[in-house]
Design a protein around this motif. Sequence first.
Motif, PDB file in Angstrom:
ATOM      1  N   THR A 174      -1.261  12.233   1.959  1.00 29.96           N
ATOM      2  CA  THR A 174      -0.621  11.616   2.941  1.00 29.96           C
ATOM      3  C   THR A 174       0.413  12.755   3.793  1.00 29.96           C
ATOM      4  OG1 THR A 174       1.337  11.383   1.481  1.00 29.96           O
ATOM      5  CG2 THR A 174      -0.319   9.826   1.491  1.00 29.96           C
ATOM      6  N   TYR A 210       2.509   1.750  -3.260  1.00 25.80           N
ATOM      7  CA  TYR A 210       1.648   2.239  -4.337  1.00 25.80           C
ATOM      8  C   TYR A 210       1.413   3.807  -4.122  1.00 25.80           C
ATOM      9  CZ  TYR A 210      -2.636   2.951  -7.175  1.00 25.80           C
ATOM     10  OH  TYR A 210      -3.691   3.468  -7.977  1.00 25.80           O
ATOM     11  N   ALA A 211       1.179   4.231  -2.749  1.00 28.70           N
ATOM     12  CA  ALA A 211       0.853   5.797  -2.746  1.00 28.70           C
ATOM     13  C   ALA A 211       2.261   6.435  -2.996  1.00 28.70           C
ATOM     14  CB  ALA A 211       0.342   5.594  -0.824  1.00 28.70           C
ATOM     15  N   ASP A 218       0.911  -1.330   0.022  1.00 29.14           N
ATOM     16  CA  ASP A 218       0.119   0.163  -0.060  1.00 29.14           C
ATOM     17  C   ASP A 218       0.757   1.329   0.075  1.00 29.14           C
ATOM     18  OD1 ASP A 218      -2.310  -1.406  -0.170  1.00 29.14           O
ATOM     19  OD2 ASP A 218      -2.979  -1.007   2.127  1.00 29.14           O
ATOM     20  N   GLU A 231      -2.239  12.645  -4.833  1.00 25.43           N
ATOM     21  CA  GLU A 231      -2.681  11.775  -3.782  1.00 25.43           C
ATOM     22  C   GLU A 231      -4.489  11.959  -3.822  1.00 25.43           C
ATOM     23  OE1 GLU A 231      -0.880  13.189  -0.362  1.00 25.43           O
ATOM     24  OE2 GLU A 231       0.848  12.562  -0.881  1.00 25.43           O
ATOM     25  N   VAL A 243       2.211   6.821  -6.691  1.00 25.64           N
ATOM     26  CA  VAL A 243       1.143   7.825  -7.307  1.00 25.64           C
ATOM     27  C   VAL A 243       1.686   9.209  -7.096  1.00 25.64           C
ATOM     28  CG1 VAL A 243      -1.078   8.735  -7.087  1.00 25.64           C
ATOM     29  CG2 VAL A 243      -0.703   6.193  -6.911  1.00 25.64           C
ATOM     30  N   HIS A 244       2.219   9.535  -5.686  1.00 24.29           N
ATOM     31  CA  HIS A 244       2.742  10.708  -5.405  1.00 24.29           C
ATOM     32  C   HIS A 244       3.683  11.159  -6.287  1.00 24.29           C
ATOM     33  CE1 HIS A 244       3.898  13.954  -2.268  1.00 24.29           C
ATOM     34  NE2 HIS A 244       5.085  13.474  -2.966  1.00 24.29           N
ATOM     35  N   VAL A 272      -6.237  10.572  -7.356  1.00 22.86           N
ATOM     36  CA  VAL A 272      -6.080   9.190  -7.624  1.00 22.86           C
ATOM     37  C   VAL A 272      -6.395   8.403  -6.245  1.00 22.86           C
ATOM     38  CG1 VAL A 272      -4.470   7.400  -8.573  1.00 22.86           C
ATOM     39  CG2 VAL A 272      -4.333   9.581  -9.410  1.00 22.86           C
ATOM     40  N   LEU A 273      -5.668   8.821  -5.168  1.00 22.34           N
ATOM     41  CA  LEU A 273      -6.032   7.820  -4.095  1.00 22.34           C
ATOM     42  C   LEU A 273      -7.259   8.633  -3.353  1.00 22.34           C
ATOM     43  CD1 LEU A 273      -2.471   7.911  -3.019  1.00 22.34           C
ATOM     44  CD2 LEU A 273      -3.570   6.159  -4.224  1.00 22.34           C
ATOM     45  N   ASP A 274      -7.828   9.701  -3.721  1.00 26.92           N
ATOM     46  CA  ASP A 274      -8.868  10.483  -2.663  1.00 26.92           C
ATOM     47  C   ASP A 274      -8.463  10.511  -1.354  1.00 26.92           C
ATOM     48  OD1 ASP A 274     -11.095  11.816  -2.450  1.00 26.92           O
ATOM     49  OD2 ASP A 274     -12.375   9.878  -1.976  1.00 26.92           O
ATOM     50  N   THR A 275      -7.088  10.572  -0.959  1.00 28.63           N
ATOM     51  CA  THR A 275      -6.635  11.053   0.164  1.00 28.63           C
ATOM     52  C   THR A 275      -5.620  11.584   0.301  1.00 28.63           C
ATOM     53  OG1 THR A 275      -5.879   9.809   2.264  1.00 28.63           O
ATOM     54  CG2 THR A 275      -5.139   9.119   0.335  1.00 28.63           C
TER      55      THR A 275
END
Length: 598
Positions: free
Chosen positions: A495, A420-421, A417, A487, A424-425, A490-493
Amino acid sequence: MAFRIKKFSGRSQRTTLILLTLIATALIAGSISVIRYRQTTSPVQTINYSEAYAIAETGAAASVLVENDSLIVKRSDGTVSKTTVTGEAFRQTIVELFRKNGVPVEFASTQPTLIATVFIYSWPVLVVLLLGLVGWRVHATVNGRGGSFSLADHSGKQGATFADVAGVDEAKAELSETIEFLRDPIRFGRLGGRAPRGILLYGPPGTGKTLLARAAAGEAGVPFLSVSGSSFQEKFAGVGAARARRLFARARKLSPCIIFIDEIDALGRQRGRGNDSGSADQDQTLNQLLIEMDGFDQSSSIVVIGSTNRPDVLDQALTRPGRFDREIMVNLADLRGREAILKVHARNIPLDDELDLNWIARGTPGFSGADLANLLNEAAIAATRDDSDSVARTHIEIARDRILMGAAREGFMMDEDERYATAVHEAGHVAVGLAVKNGDPIHKVSILPRGRALGVTQSLPERDRLMKKREYLEDQIAVLLGGRAAEQVVLDTMTAGASNDIERAVEIARKMVGEFGMSPLGPIYLGDSQSEYQSQSLLDRADDASNQIINAQLVRAREVVTSQQNSIARLVKLLLERDTVEADDIRHCFESPLALSA
Ligand code: ADP
Ligand code: ZN
């Protein structure tokens, strides 16, 4: 110059202490083992004359050592026997017999050689002397007498010449008059030259200011006294000033000479700001420095060179005529300068035939001289680790990655996870970096954790930017926020990994508003936050203005990320497979128009 005076600076003093202790220990250990050796070698099997004679007769010995009236017989199986033959004639006979039967005979004397005698009897004295020296050094340090400044004679190892300094030709030219003066102060005065007293070298760290000052001393052939401005910072008023007085007293004895004050801003800040005793002492130190420099007359041939990367904070009294009235800027080197610096530092490093210093220089914009020296050093280490006998391109790449992105953290595992995050970042940074017009080319992107960062996107300016336009700064902010944008989209969050990006983005935005005047507030300057002219309302509005810049760029970054989702997905996939993706493959991800929506 025959004499050589060397005060120990803090670091070399510690080294000296360690060295002295080591020597003392070695002496004691050595003496003990000498005594032991003498004891352990003597108790060997003792035989009488006829036994020894029998051995001699058969020739059943490997070697014989004659030590005064003893014969030490070594057999081929390693056993050692000893016999004492007092009669000279008897000894002679048995030795002849050994010789005749092919046994090599050696003569030794139990009388130790003169050196050995002196050594054995004098080691206690030596040890006491050395320990005394160690104690004295410690004492000197505690009393602050030892480490306050270091003085290196130009003929010593620390000596440098202009050949060691590259890429700063203007600064060298400006220093040439100073060198003339120091070489022959009297002639210089006769020719009507005005003696240079104080010179301020200013510029970013690692650009060679210290090296230049040292090389100037080397070129002029005069002693070089070096101190750090921060070494004058003392809790107690008067201590720093006294130290400054001692420094100049010393310099007067050694003149002509150069005094170099590194980080002169540490003692030369504007006076009278604080009320604490620390700043009172600093004021006294600065006053003392000014008094000493004003006291230079035509005959004193001392040049004081100060170095700083913050010339703006210096007290104006320092830069008045007769004091530090000559300012020389030492800037980051351009492409040609970097190549010249690399050449200096590559003198002792074997380079691969394929390796071109110009290629390295092109790939290292913004690197200081110290960075470049470090780069070659790291590359040489990488080459050694590879067991290769010259430095090649790959080693330079490894070293540059290390310097730009920090050392790879081996053994640090991210779970899927997190990887992946992170991918994406980083892909977000890349997407925005490729989309903006004024960005620096993306060199590589990686999700291998390095230093404190989980991933990195590396971009290198293709040329040295002297002028930073508003559009360039805005684009930089957008790229920095590209990670956060991805973030969100794509991740809807969000970090916490974006915090460093945000910090840097805010820093740029604040400069745009408060230093470069690039906001609706117009040309305002908030650089020196202590200025009494700044109203709270202006500061509030400046905060709003920089927030607006940040938010506008985040919106831009999100637009790019939203429109590039497919390309981002391709890059993320590659990153998860390979950890690191280079420029060519990055371009490939963003070029192919086909969506990867399978
Ligand atoms: P500064 O005083 O400006 O911070 P230094 O003189 O201490 O920088 O530089 C540190 C080291 O970096 C030097 O000892 C030298 O090895 C290298 N270096 C820096 N600038 C140069 C330069 N212009 N030419 C050659 N080497 C340099
Ligand atoms: Zn980031």
